[in-house]
Design an enzyme around this catalytic site. Structure first.
Site, PDB file in Angstrom:
ATOM      1  NE  ARG A  13      32.452  33.209  45.312  1.00  0.00           N
ATOM      2  CZ  ARG A  13      31.396  32.765  44.633  1.00  0.00           C
ATOM      3  NH1 ARG A  13      31.160  31.472  44.536  1.00  0.00           N
ATOM      4  NH2 ARG A  13      30.583  33.613  44.041  1.00  0.00           N
ATOM      5  CE  LYS A  20      34.790  37.803  38.671  1.00  0.00           C
ATOM      6  NZ  LYS A  20      33.597  37.484  39.485  1.00  0.00           N
ATOM      7  CD  GLN A  71      33.162  50.447  41.270  1.00  0.00           C
ATOM      8  OE1 GLN A  71      33.493  49.378  40.735  1.00  0.00           O
ATOM      9  NE2 GLN A  71      32.016  50.602  41.890  1.00  0.00           N
ATOM     10  N   GLY A  76      29.527  48.817  44.640  1.00  0.00           N
ATOM     11  CA  GLY A  76      28.313  48.214  44.099  1.00  0.00           C
ATOM     12  C   GLY A  76      28.175  48.445  42.603  1.00  0.00           C
ATOM     13  N   GLY A  99      32.077  41.943  32.774  1.00  0.00           N
ATOM     14  CA  GLY A  99      33.348  41.425  32.274  1.00  0.00           C
ATOM     15  C   GLY A  99      33.583  39.969  32.584  1.00  0.00           C
ATOM     16  CE1 TYR A 362      65.927  23.686  14.109  1.00  0.00           C
ATOM     17  CE2 TYR A 362      68.253  24.052  13.665  1.00  0.00           C
ATOM     18  CZ  TYR A 362      66.992  24.538  13.966  1.00  0.00           C
ATOM     19  OH  TYR A 362      66.810  25.883  14.117  1.00  0.00           O
ATOM     20  CE1 TYR A 383      73.202  31.854  18.285  1.00  0.00           C
ATOM     21  CE2 TYR A 383      73.582  29.977  19.735  1.00  0.00           C
ATOM     22  CZ  TYR A 383      73.445  31.344  19.549  1.00  0.00           C
ATOM     23  OH  TYR A 383      73.553  32.189  20.619  1.00  0.00           O
TER      24      TYR A 383
HETATM   25  C1  UD1 Z   1      24.567  41.027  40.422  1.00  0.00           C
HETATM   26  C2  UD1 Z   1      23.152  41.574  40.501  1.00  0.00           C
HETATM   27  C3  UD1 Z   1      22.183  40.414  40.657  1.00  0.00           C
HETATM   28  C4  UD1 Z   1      22.343  39.449  39.493  1.00  0.00           C
HETATM   29  C5  UD1 Z   1      23.787  38.974  39.397  1.00  0.00           C
HETATM   30  C6  UD1 Z   1      23.988  38.192  38.151  1.00  0.00           C
HETATM   31  C7  UD1 Z   1      23.320  43.743  41.578  1.00  0.00           C
HETATM   32  C8  UD1 Z   1      23.149  44.487  42.839  1.00  0.00           C
HETATM   33  N1  UD1 Z   1      23.065  42.433  41.631  1.00  0.00           N
HETATM   34  O1  UD1 Z   1      24.822  40.429  41.688  1.00  0.00           O
HETATM   35  O2  UD1 Z   1      20.840  40.898  40.686  1.00  0.00           O
HETATM   36  O3  UD1 Z   1      21.490  38.338  39.673  1.00  0.00           O
HETATM   37  O4  UD1 Z   1      24.680  40.111  39.335  1.00  0.00           O
HETATM   38  O5  UD1 Z   1      25.244  37.609  38.159  1.00  0.00           O
HETATM   39  O6  UD1 Z   1      23.648  44.320  40.572  1.00  0.00           O
HETATM   40  N2  UD1 Z   1      31.281  45.103  39.908  1.00  0.00           N
HETATM   41  C9  UD1 Z   1      32.029  46.249  39.780  1.00  0.00           C
HETATM   42  N3  UD1 Z   1      32.039  47.128  40.788  1.00  0.00           N
HETATM   43  C10 UD1 Z   1      31.346  46.950  41.921  1.00  0.00           C
HETATM   44  C11 UD1 Z   1      30.579  45.778  42.065  1.00  0.00           C
HETATM   45  C12 UD1 Z   1      30.573  44.871  41.034  1.00  0.00           C
HETATM   46  O7  UD1 Z   1      32.679  46.462  38.760  1.00  0.00           O
HETATM   47  O8  UD1 Z   1      31.405  47.823  42.794  1.00  0.00           O
HETATM   48  C13 UD1 Z   1      31.280  44.136  38.821  1.00  0.00           C
HETATM   49  C14 UD1 Z   1      31.903  42.818  39.232  1.00  0.00           C
HETATM   50  O9  UD1 Z   1      33.282  42.804  38.888  1.00  0.00           O
HETATM   51  C15 UD1 Z   1      31.125  41.812  38.401  1.00  0.00           C
HETATM   52  C16 UD1 Z   1      29.766  42.474  38.238  1.00  0.00           C
HETATM   53  O10 UD1 Z   1      29.946  43.841  38.510  1.00  0.00           O
HETATM   54  O11 UD1 Z   1      31.676  41.647  37.116  1.00  0.00           O
HETATM   55  C17 UD1 Z   1      28.717  41.860  39.147  1.00  0.00           C
HETATM   56  O12 UD1 Z   1      29.104  42.070  40.481  1.00  0.00           O
HETATM   57  P1  UD1 Z   1      28.820  41.023  41.604  1.00  0.00           P
HETATM   58  O13 UD1 Z   1      29.318  41.567  42.861  1.00  0.00           O
HETATM   59  O14 UD1 Z   1      29.279  39.680  41.174  1.00  0.00           O
HETATM   60  O15 UD1 Z   1      27.231  41.058  41.613  1.00  0.00           O
HETATM   61  P2  UD1 Z   1      26.287  39.955  42.225  1.00  0.00           P
HETATM   62  O16 UD1 Z   1      26.274  40.100  43.695  1.00  0.00           O
HETATM   63  O17 UD1 Z   1      26.594  38.646  41.661  1.00  0.00           O
END
Ligand code: UD1
Ligand code: CA
Length: 453
Positions: A13, A20, A71, A76, A99, A362, A383
């Site tokens: 997004r 990001k 990763q 997730g 991050g 200058y 120069y």
């Molecule tokens: C997550 C939480 C949610 C919480 C929210 C807060 C989970 C399942 N859900 O949801 O409960 O309310 O954050 O903002 O944890 N990331 C990775 N690798 C992945 C997936 C995510 O590095 O495979 C990182 C993303 O870059 C991000 C962070 O983890 O910085 C959160 O991931 P995101 O997908 O935004 O989680 P939410 O669905 O917002």
């Protein structure tokens, strides 16, 4: 303690080629803010989980105390933490940060760590007006946390819960490996959720505790440019308030941007629309006019920086007057009581005490003595088309307007340079230097007139 920062997500997004977590907040990558905060907690291991744009992220924030876990597929948040496990010290707890959540205060994280101790599982939660999109904290009748349910998996009753998961958790590390290994992705998003570890901990008889931040903005993440801009404003407001609390006068706390560190002495005042970048130090009684951009500068006591002055690096002594519309570039070193006025550029040059260049000049690669008057339109020609050379000007020199000094050249003390002189040979102390030219007046000249059509 171990700290794991999740930063593998793509940030679709943001609609940008830049990963990001590298988008800047206050001039620095989001992730750099999180790493800074993490460092204040003195972790034994600091691991960043990278994926999208991994090489760019590594390059941008790489440091000897930062380790990276890759990763490859974003399966997730639970899966992400799993990738960091081999790099962690199992004997101390692991704190998980994001991050893209840049403004969490160290004191808030410490509160969570204190609540969890070494053995409990801790979740940083916050109660919000609009919980849509977040994981909800499900508690039993006694108030104990039972589990976290994601928005997409929540039933109507759960969706009404306003206490949300910020995502920031702390866990004992030895048990985390087994808990993460047992996660299933049979949920609405087909992901291995870190949030499901709460249930594993409870099953294992580990107490789950929560802590709350002082302010909701500490837990806000960036998923879009809109959210990035909102967090930038929150951060700038915090910086402005800290300056005000420290006694700095700000004409408007909503119209100052600090992208780095700004240190101010007593009775400093800053007018509207100024941008400070890098490391800037303003001593006592400095006043900054409106619309100035000041980067990597040290400004001495009582110095006045007038409107539209642009400093890209340099040092000014006490009681200097800069601007309006002055420009200092790296290596500009102005002694006390120097004046640098409108449309004067000073680069890699020293100006001695009380010297003045008030208009349109200058001064580059130069050593200018004390009490030198630099006339309007003076140019150091540093120069030659291939190399840069120095101009050295002694104390008490008077430089007439529209002078060119062709470097390398030395001008002795007390020299007077007539207006319109090109100085290309060294001048001895006390001499007057001018180029011979003749002024001619004629009476037989007729101005052309525009032809009538
Ligand atoms: C997550 C939480 C949610 C919480 C929210 C807060 C989970 C399942 N859900 O949801 O409960 O309310 O954050 O903002 O944890 N990331 C990775 N690798 C992945 C997936 C995510 O590095 O495979 C990182 C993303 O870059 C991000 C962070 O983890 O910085 C959160 O991931 P995101 O997908 O935004 O989680 P939410 O669905 O917002
Ligand atoms: Ca998110």
């Amino acid at each position: 303690m171990n700290i794991v920062i999740l930063a593998a997500g793509m940030g679709k997004r943001m609609r940008s080629a830049l990963p990001k977590v590298l988008h800047p907040l206050a001039g620095r990558p989001l992730l750099a803010h999180v790493i800074d905060t993490a460092r204040t907690l003195s972790p034994t291991r600091l691991v960043v989980v990278i994926g999208h744009g991994a090489e760019k992220v590594r390059e941008a924030v790489g440091a000897p105390d930062v380790q990276f876990a890759v990763q490859d597929q974003q399966l997730g948040t639970g899966h992400a933490v799993q990738q960091a496990l081999p790099l962690l010290d199992p004997s101390v707890p692991t704190l998980v940060l994001y991050g893209d959540v840049p403004l969490t205060r160290a004191s808030t994280l410490q509160r969570l760590l204190d609540a969890a101790g070494g053995e409990r599982y801790g979740v940083l939660t916050v109660t919000v007006d609009n919980p849509v999109g977040y994981g909800r904290i499900v508690r039993d009748a006694s108030g104990a946390v039972q589990r976290i349910v994601e928005q997409k998996d929540a039933n109507d009753e759960e969706k009404r819960i306003t206490e949300i998961n910020t995502g920031i958790v702390v866990s004992p590390t030895r048990t985390l490996e087994a808990w993460l290994g047992s996660l299933k992705n049979d949920n609405a998003q087909g992901e291995f959720y870190l949030t499901d570890v709460v249930e594993r901990a409870i099953e294992a008889g580990v107490e789950v505790v929560t802590a709350q931040p002082d302010a909701e903005w500490e837990t806000l993440g960036v998923n879009s440019k809109v959210q990035l801009a909102e967090l930038e404003r929150i951060h700038q407001r915090n910086v402005a308030h800290a300056l005000l609390e420290a006694g700095v006068t700000l004409a408007d706390p909503a119209r100052i941007d600090v992208r780095g560190t700004l240190e101010c002495g007593a009775d400093v005042s800053i007018d509207v629309n100024c941008v400070f970048e890098g490391r800037v130090t303003l001593a006592d009684n400095v006043s900054i006019g409106p619309n100035c951009v000041i980067r990597d500068a040290v400004i001495g006591a009582g110095t006045r920086v007038d409107a539209y002055t642009h400093i890209e690096g340099g040092t000014a002594g006490a009681n200097v007057v800069l601007g309006p519309y002055a420009r200092l570039r790296p290596g500009a070193v102005l002694a006390d009581e120097v004046h640098v006025g409108n449309f004067v550029e000073v680069k890699n040059a020293a100006m001695g005490r009380g010297s003045k260049a008030n208009h349109l000049s200058y001064i580059g690669d130069s050593d200018v003595g004390a009490r030198v008057n630099v006339g309007a339109g003076t140019i150091t020609c540093n120069y030659d088309g291939a190399n840069k050379h120095r101009t050295v000007i002694g104390d008490d020199v008077f430089i007439g307007s529209d002078t060119q000094l062709v470097a390398p050249v030395r001008v002795g003390r007390g020299v007077t340079i007539a207006a319109g002189t090109t100085v290309w040979k060294d001048v001895g102390d006390g001499e007057l230097v001018l180029n011979e030219k003749r002024q001619v007046s004629r009476t037989d000249y007729v101005r052309p007139v525009k032809k009538k059509r």
